[in-house]
Design a protein around this motif. Structure first.
Motif, mmCIF file in Angstrom:
data_model
loop_
_atom_site.group_PDB
_atom_site.id
_atom_site.type_symbol
_atom_site.label_atom_id
_atom_site.label_comp_id
_atom_site.label_asym_id
_atom_site.label_seq_id
_atom_site.Cartn_x
_atom_site.Cartn_y
_atom_site.Cartn_z
ATOM 1 N N ASP A 62 0.842 -1.190 0.000
ATOM 2 C CA ASP A 62 0.000 0.000 0.000
ATOM 3 C C ASP A 62 0.886 1.252 0.000
ATOM 4 N N GLY A 63 0.434 2.296 -0.656
ATOM 5 C CA GLY A 63 1.224 3.523 -0.673
ATOM 6 C C GLY A 63 0.550 4.622 -1.459
ATOM 7 N N VAL A 64 1.276 5.719 -1.624
ATOM 8 C CA VAL A 64 0.780 6.887 -2.352
ATOM 9 C C VAL A 64 1.716 7.168 -3.527
ATOM 10 N N VAL A 65 1.160 7.339 -4.705
ATOM 11 C CA VAL A 65 1.951 7.638 -5.894
ATOM 12 C C VAL A 65 2.499 9.056 -5.774
ATOM 13 N N VAL A 66 3.827 9.194 -5.889
ATOM 14 C CA VAL A 66 4.463 10.515 -5.783
ATOM 15 C C VAL A 66 5.040 10.988 -7.111
ATOM 16 N N LYS A 67 5.184 10.082 -8.073
ATOM 17 C CA LYS A 67 5.655 10.479 -9.413
ATOM 18 C C LYS A 67 5.222 9.425 -10.414
ATOM 19 N N ASN A 68 4.744 9.867 -11.563
ATOM 20 C CA ASN A 68 4.394 8.975 -12.662
ATOM 21 C C ASN A 68 4.597 9.756 -13.951
ATOM 22 N N GLU A 69 5.643 9.413 -14.690
ATOM 23 C CA GLU A 69 5.908 10.130 -15.930
ATOM 24 C C GLU A 69 6.552 9.197 -16.945
ATOM 25 N N TRP A 70 6.429 9.563 -18.211
ATOM 26 C CA TRP A 70 7.018 8.783 -19.297
ATOM 27 C C TRP A 70 7.970 9.650 -20.090
ATOM 28 N N LYS A 71 9.173 9.110 -20.346
ATOM 29 C CA LYS A 71 10.149 9.735 -21.237
ATOM 30 C C LYS A 71 10.626 8.662 -22.195
ATOM 31 N N GLY A 72 10.511 8.909 -23.489
ATOM 32 C CA GLY A 72 10.781 7.869 -24.465
ATOM 33 C C GLY A 72 12.172 7.849 -25.045
ATOM 34 N N ASN A 73 13.058 8.754 -24.612
ATOM 35 C CA ASN A 73 14.391 8.773 -25.218
ATOM 36 C C ASN A 73 15.205 7.554 -24.808
ATOM 37 N N CYS A 74 16.071 7.089 -25.708
ATOM 38 C CA CYS A 74 16.896 5.917 -25.420
ATOM 39 C C CYS A 74 17.809 6.190 -24.233
ATOM 40 N N GLY A 75 17.912 5.194 -23.355
ATOM 41 C CA GLY A 75 18.700 5.320 -22.147
ATOM 42 C C GLY A 75 17.898 5.799 -20.949
ATOM 43 N N SER A 76 16.621 6.118 -21.159
ATOM 44 C CA SER A 76 15.776 6.605 -20.067
ATOM 45 C C SER A 76 15.060 5.438 -19.386
ATOM 46 N N TYR A 77 14.177 5.783 -18.446
ATOM 47 C CA TYR A 77 13.351 4.783 -17.760
ATOM 48 C C TYR A 77 12.118 4.390 -18.567
ATOM 49 N N GLY A 78 11.809 5.078 -19.701
ATOM 50 C CA GLY A 78 10.481 4.920 -20.270
ATOM 51 C C GLY A 78 9.501 5.511 -19.261
#
Length: 202
Positions: A62-78
């Motif tokens: 259980d928890g609270v979402v503090v960040k949710n983002e998408w980055k599509g550049n190579c080498g990123s987290y997606g």
């Protein structure tokens, strides 16, 4: 010596028991890049778990979402999703990275429950150009926003390889602030990685 003792205490103070945490994947694949390794860069601040694109990723507690983002550049987290969890030993933040651009309905501020689907493993085209896998990082303490350590964002996948710290003091600080996800989930016993005040990747 004080630093060695502090890190030892940090490593053995895993928040609660392995039974209290949900596996992030329904089928746990092979560990392809373990915590604190130097397989690609030094030092890896998470555990990479092989998975198939489209597999659901679940909240480990259980928890609270503090960040949710998408980055599509190579080498990123997606897509990366960070969730703050409360434990008897204080808060921790779980980071799940290399997720799909789509398939995530959670938003910052949402409360999630243990085992809830929060996203899906991304393809190479959307996960940062990586072989499909999950990066799971576990950071001690409350969410730090844009704070940096050793010249990198605190929640980056690696410490900064260009950071000049011959004494390793900064890297000791980083190690204090992170937990091996395999240890948290009970997949392996706790391990001390400081030997004679020198950090080693094994």
């Amino acid at each position: 010596m004080q630093r060695i003792i502090a890190v030892l205490l940090a490593l053995i103070s895993i928040p609660e028991t392995a039974q209290a945490w949900h596996m992030p994947l329904d089928r746990m694949g092979a560990i392809t890049n373990p915590f604190w390794s130097c397989n690609l860069n030094c030092y890896h601040l998470g555990t990479d778990i092989l998975a198939n694109a489209g597999e659901p990723v679940r909240a480990i507690r259980d928890g609270v979402v503090v960040k949710n983002e998408w980055k599509g550049n190579c080498g990123s987290y997606g897509r990366r999703i960070l969730i703050e969890h409360q434990t008897d030993n204080g808060p921790i933040v779980s980071l799940t990275g290399h997720l799909s651009q789509h398939g995530s309905d959670v938003r910052v501020g949402d409360r999630v429950t243990e085992g809830q689907e929060i996203g899906r493993i991304g393809t190479r085209n959307e996960n940062g150009c990586w072989v499909p896998h999950l990066h799971l990082g576990i950071s001690r303490g409350a969410y730090r926003g844009n704070a940096t350590e050793c010249g990198n964002w605190h929640y980056a996948g690696y410490t900064n390889p260009n950071h000049n710290d011959p004494s390793h003091h900064c890297y000791c600080e980083v190690l204090d602030n992170w937990i091996d996800a395999e240890e948290l989930l009970g997949l392996k016993p706790a391990d001390l990685r400081i030997i004679d005040a020198t950090i080693t990747p094994e």
